[in-house]
Design an enzyme around this catalytic site. Structure first.
Site, PDB file in Angstrom:
ATOM      1  N   HIS A  93      -2.202  -2.432  -9.921  1.00  0.00           N
ATOM      2  CA  HIS A  93      -2.876  -1.850  -8.976  1.00  0.00           C
ATOM      3  C   HIS A  93      -4.177  -2.670  -8.755  1.00  0.00           C
ATOM      4  CE1 HIS A  93      -5.858   0.976  -7.148  1.00  0.00           C
ATOM      5  NE2 HIS A  93      -4.477   1.903  -6.853  1.00  0.00           N
ATOM      6  N   HIS A 143       0.984  -1.155  -0.091  1.00  0.00           N
ATOM      7  CA  HIS A 143      -0.114  -0.157   0.142  1.00  0.00           C
ATOM      8  C   HIS A 143       0.906   1.187  -0.036  1.00  0.00           C
ATOM      9  CE1 HIS A 143      -3.227   2.205   0.568  1.00  0.00           C
ATOM     10  NE2 HIS A 143      -3.777   2.314   1.837  1.00  0.00           N
ATOM     11  N   ASP A 188       2.557   5.441  -6.786  1.00  0.00           N
ATOM     12  CA  ASP A 188       3.991   5.353  -6.114  1.00  0.00           C
ATOM     13  C   ASP A 188       5.204   5.246  -7.061  1.00  0.00           C
ATOM     14  OD1 ASP A 188       2.822   5.461  -3.423  1.00  0.00           O
ATOM     15  OD2 ASP A 188       2.319   3.326  -3.993  1.00  0.00           O
TER      16      ASP A 188
HETATM   17  C1  LIG Z   1      -0.675  -3.540  -6.032  1.00  0.00           C
HETATM   18  C2  LIG Z   1      -0.885  -4.977  -6.086  1.00  0.00           C
HETATM   19  C3  LIG Z   1      -0.683  -5.605  -4.834  1.00  0.00           C
HETATM   20  C4  LIG Z   1      -2.244  -5.489  -6.800  1.00  0.00           C
HETATM   21  O1  LIG Z   1      -2.051  -6.698  -6.813  1.00  0.00           O
HETATM   22  P1  LIG Z   1      -3.105  -7.774  -7.749  1.00  0.00           P
HETATM   23  O2  LIG Z   1      -4.724  -7.134  -7.369  1.00  0.00           O
HETATM   24  O3  LIG Z   1      -2.888  -9.201  -7.401  1.00  0.00           O
HETATM   25  O4  LIG Z   1      -2.905  -7.348  -8.953  1.00  0.00           O
HETATM   26  P2  LIG Z   1      -3.423  -8.152 -10.006  1.00  0.00           P
HETATM   27  O5  LIG Z   1      -4.321  -9.136 -10.047  1.00  0.00           O
HETATM   28  O6  LIG Z   1      -3.337  -7.178 -11.274  1.00  0.00           O
HETATM   29  O7  LIG Z   1      -1.888  -9.040 -10.543  1.00  0.00           O
HETATM   30  C5  LIG Z   1      -2.054 -10.169 -11.480  1.00  0.00           C
HETATM   31  C6  LIG Z   1      -0.560 -10.792 -11.648  1.00  0.00           C
HETATM   32  O8  LIG Z   1       0.222  -9.696 -11.972  1.00  0.00           O
HETATM   33  C7  LIG Z   1       1.491  -9.829 -10.956  1.00  0.00           C
HETATM   34  N1  LIG Z   1       1.803  -8.404 -10.677  1.00  0.00           N
HETATM   35  C8  LIG Z   1       0.964  -7.501 -10.316  1.00  0.00           C
HETATM   36  N2  LIG Z   1       1.797  -6.362  -9.854  1.00  0.00           N
HETATM   37  C9  LIG Z   1       3.060  -6.890 -10.258  1.00  0.00           C
HETATM   38  C10 LIG Z   1       4.368  -6.184 -10.010  1.00  0.00           C
HETATM   39  N3  LIG Z   1       4.281  -4.841  -9.670  1.00  0.00           N
HETATM   40  N4  LIG Z   1       5.466  -6.715 -10.294  1.00  0.00           N
HETATM   41  C11 LIG Z   1       5.353  -8.069 -10.681  1.00  0.00           C
HETATM   42  N5  LIG Z   1       4.126  -8.708 -10.925  1.00  0.00           N
HETATM   43  C12 LIG Z   1       2.975  -8.096 -10.561  1.00  0.00           C
HETATM   44  C13 LIG Z   1       0.806 -10.475  -9.859  1.00  0.00           C
HETATM   45  O9  LIG Z   1       1.781 -11.343  -8.909  1.00  0.00           O
HETATM   46  C14 LIG Z   1      -0.129 -11.631 -10.483  1.00  0.00           C
HETATM   47  O10 LIG Z   1       0.637 -12.591 -11.010  1.00  0.00           O
HETATM   48  P3  LIG Z   1      -0.045 -14.176 -10.962  1.00  0.00           P
HETATM   49  O11 LIG Z   1      -1.251 -14.054 -11.789  1.00  0.00           O
HETATM   50  O12 LIG Z   1       1.146 -14.802 -11.849  1.00  0.00           O
HETATM   51  O13 LIG Z   1      -0.037 -14.523  -9.437  1.00  0.00           O
HETATM   52  C15 LIG Z   1       0.368  -5.323  -7.117  1.00  0.00           C
HETATM   53  O14 LIG Z   1       0.280  -4.781  -8.328  1.00  0.00           O
HETATM   54  C16 LIG Z   1       1.501  -5.268  -6.488  1.00  0.00           C
HETATM   55  O15 LIG Z   1       2.084  -5.970  -5.704  1.00  0.00           O
HETATM   56  N6  LIG Z   1       2.232  -4.191  -6.927  1.00  0.00           N
HETATM   57  C17 LIG Z   1       3.579  -3.634  -6.601  1.00  0.00           C
HETATM   58  C18 LIG Z   1       3.262  -3.212  -5.088  1.00  0.00           C
HETATM   59  C19 LIG Z   1       2.891  -1.630  -5.212  1.00  0.00           C
HETATM   60  O16 LIG Z   1       3.194  -0.769  -6.206  1.00  0.00           O
HETATM   61  N7  LIG Z   1       1.901  -1.243  -4.434  1.00  0.00           N
HETATM   62  C20 LIG Z   1       1.076   0.138  -4.356  1.00  0.00           C
HETATM   63  C21 LIG Z   1      -0.178   0.228  -4.959  1.00  0.00           C
HETATM   64  S1  LIG Z   1      -0.917   1.813  -5.218  1.00  0.00           S
END
Ligand SMILES: CC(C)(COP(=O)(O)OP(=O)(O)OC[C@H]1O[C@@H](n2cnc3c(N)ncnc32)[C@H](O)[C@@H]1OP(=O)(O)O)[C@@H](O)C(=O)NCCC(=O)NCCS
Length: 409
Positions: free
Chosen positions: A278, A239, A335
Site C-alpha cells: 500500500h 488502485h 483488495d
Molecule cells: C499499492 C502499491 C502501488 C504501493 O506501491 P509503493 O508505494 O511503491 O509501495 P512501496 O514503496 O511500499 O514499495 C516498495 C517496494 O516493494 C515493491 N512492492 C510493493 N508492493 C508489491 C507487491 N504487491 N508485489 C511485489 N512487490 C511489491 C515495490 O515494487 C518496491 O520495490 P523496489 O523498491 O524494489 O522498487 C504497490 O504495493 C502495488 O503495486 N501493490 C499491488 C497492487 C495493489 O494491490 N493495489 C491496490 C492498492 S489498495
C-alpha cells in the site's frame, strides 16, 4: 531527479526549491490540502472517518449511516437517518434514457468504462447544473450515491440481454444493489456483508481517485465531472482495479500445488503480488482483517473455503519472501480478501471494481463538496502544480522551425 535548479539566487527561490524537491514520486509524502473527512495513519494501520475508527463503523454502522457521517461531520439522529434513507430510496431509479444510451454500447464494453460514460449522461437529468449552492450539490451527491449501484447492476443486466431491474424501496442500499443485479431476493447475511464492505470502502483520504475528483472540481466544474474522473482513476490496476486482478490470480492458481515456488518466481521476475502493499499503510490495512474473516465465514457457509485458503497461502508465502528481502511493510490491502468475498457473492470479475465505486461514491461526493466549499481551508484553490521541463531546449528564442520539405529527420 532532484528538483533543485542550478540558477537559484534569491532566498524566496531557495525556499520554493525546497518545497518542490519532491517530484517524480507520485506526490508521496506531499500534503496537498487539509480535509476533515477521513484520515489514514499508515504507520499504525489506523483509518478514521470523521473521527470514528473504521473498525467501530464496520461493526456497528450501515452504508447509509456512514454516507451521512461522511457528508455531515457527525452521526445522524434516528430521525435524520430515516430522512436521509428516504431521500436515497426516492433517488434510486436511474432515468430511462441513461439505460437507453447504455443499450447502444457494445456488450463487451468494460463496466468501469460504461460507468464512467454513464455519469455525465446522468448529469443531463440534473436540471440546473449552474446551481452551485450547497443544497444543490448535496442533492446531486444523494442522486449519485443512490444511482451508481443501479447503473452498475443495470449494465450487467443489459449485457446479459435482459432488462434492468427496478429498485425495491423496502430493501437497504446494499440489499437493493444485489436485487437489481440478479432480480432475486438477496440472502440476508450476504446483503449484510456487502453493507459492511461498502462501509469499509466508502472513503480513504486523498487516494488517487479522490484526488482526481477534487482536482477536477477545483476548476469549478460540476460534481458529475469530478465523479466521472474518480471512476476513471479507480479503474487502474494499481488502485481499484486490483481486486479483479487478485481474483484473476486466484483463478489461475486454483490447481497450483507449489504456492511458495510460484510466489518466488513471480517476485524474481519483477512481477507484483496483487492485493499486497500500500502506498500509505506500512503495516496491516485495518480493513483487510474484516474481509479475511468474512471470506472464511462466507466460504464455510457456501462450502467454498478454497479461495480464502489459497489467499492465506499466498499471503504467508509472500510475506516470508518480502521479509527476506527486507520489505517488511508489504501486507495484504483491502483488495486481497475482498476479491474472494465478491466471488463468493457471485459478483463477476469485471464488476468487482465497479462495486468498489458503488461504495466510494459516498466519499468522492463528500470530498467534492469539501473542495468546492473550502470546508477545511480558508478559500477554494485551483490545483495547479509545477513541472520541471527536461525536454529539448534551444534557448529562449526556441528551436529553429525547418519547413517540412527541408527536414532531414
Ligand atoms: C499499492 C502499491 C502501488 C504501493 O506501491 P509503493 O508505494 O511503491 O509501495 P512501496 O514503496 O511500499 O514499495 C516498495 C517496494 O516493494 C515493491 N512492492 C510493493 N508492493 C508489491 C507487491 N504487491 N508485489 C511485489 N512487490 C511489491 C515495490 O515494487 C518496491 O520495490 P523496489 O523498491 O524494489 O522498487 C504497490 O504495493 C502495488 O503495486 N501493490 C499491488 C497492487 C495493489 O494491490 N493495489 C491496490 C492498492 S489498495
Amino acid at each position: 531527479m532532484d528538483g533543485a535548479t542550478e540558477a537559484i539566487t534569491s532566498e524566496g527561490e531557495k525556499k520554493q526549491a525546497a518545497v518542490v524537491r519532491l517530484k517524480n514520486v507520485g506526490l508521496r509524502g506531499v500534503t496537498v490540502a487539509d480535509t476533515k473527512i477521513s484520515h489514514v495513519d499508515g504507520e499504525n494501520g489506523i483509518l478514521i472517518y470523521r473521527g470514528f475508527r473504521i473498525e467501530e463503523l464496520a461493526r456497528n454502522s450501515t452504508f447509509e449511516e456512514t454516507a451521512y457521517l461522511l457528508h455531515h461531520d457527525r452521526l445522524p439522529t434516528e430521525e435524520e437517518l430515516g430522512e436521509f434513507k428516504e431521500k436515497l430510496i426516492e433517488a434510486r431509479q436511474v432515468p430511462r434514457f441513461v439505460f437507453d444510451a447504455l443499450k447502444n454500447l457494445p456488450k463487451a464494453s468494460l463496466p468501469m468504462d460504461v460507468l464512467q460514460a454513464a455519469i455525465p449522461i446522468l448529469a443531463t437529468a440534473d436540471g440546473d447544473l449552474k446551481d452551485e449552492t450547497r443544497e444543490a450539490n448535496m442533492a446531486r451527491a444523494i442522486r449519485l450515491i443512490a444511482r451508481v449501484p443501479g447503473i452498475v447492476a443495470g449494465w450487467q443486466r443489459i449485457r446479459e440481454g435482459s432488462e434492468p431491474v427496478a429498485p425495491e424501496a423496502a430493501l437497504s442500499h446494499a440489499a437493493n444493489f444485489l436485487w437489481q443485479l440478479t432480480g432475486r431476493q438477496p440472502d440476508a447475511e450476504i446483503a449484510r456483508d456487502l453493507d459492511t464492505i461498502l462501509v469499509l470502502h466508502a472513503d480513504h483520504s486523498f487516494n488517487a481517485s479522490t484526488f482526481a475528483c477534487r482536482e477536477v472540481v477545483s476548476t469549478q466544474a460540476h460534481m458529475y465531472t469530478g465523479a466521472a474522473a474518480g471512476v476513471g482513476a479507480l479503474s487502474g490496476s494499481l488502485h481499484g482495479g486490483a481486486n479483479a486482478r487478485v481474483m484473476k490470480m486466484l483463478l489461475e492458481l486454483r490447481d497450483e500445488l507449489d504456492i511458495p515456488g510460484w510466489v518466488k518466481s513471480q517476485l524474481a521476475s519483477g512481477r507484483k503480488i496483487m492485493g499486497m502493499g500500500h502506498a500509505v499503510y506500512k503495516t496491516m490495512d485495518p480493513r483487510a482483517p474484516f474481509l479475511k474473516d468474512m471470506c472464511f465465514r462466507l466460504g464455510t457457509k457456501l462450502h467454498e473455503e478454497r479461495w480464502c485458503r489459497l489467499s492465506t497461502q499466498i499471503e504467508e508465502a509472500a510475506t516470508k519472501e518480502f521479509n527476506a528481502q527486507g520489505k517488511t511493510t508489504i501486507r495484504p490491502n483491502v483488495d486481497f480478501y475482498s476479491a474472494s468475498v465478491y466471488h463468493l457473492m457471485g459478483i463477476p470479475l469485471d464488476l468487482m471494481t465497479p462495486v468498489f465505486a458503488v461504495a466510494r461514491i459516498a466519499g468522492w461526493t463528500a470530498h467534492i463538496i469539501e473542495e468546492k466549499f473550502a470546508d477545511a481551508q480558508e478559500k477554494p484553490a485551483l490545483y495547479r502544480p509545477l513541472s520541471e521541463y527536461v525536454g529539448h531546449y534551444c534557448g529562449k528564442t526556441g528551436c529553429v522551425y525547418e519547413p517540412l520539405g527541408e527536414r532531414k529527420g
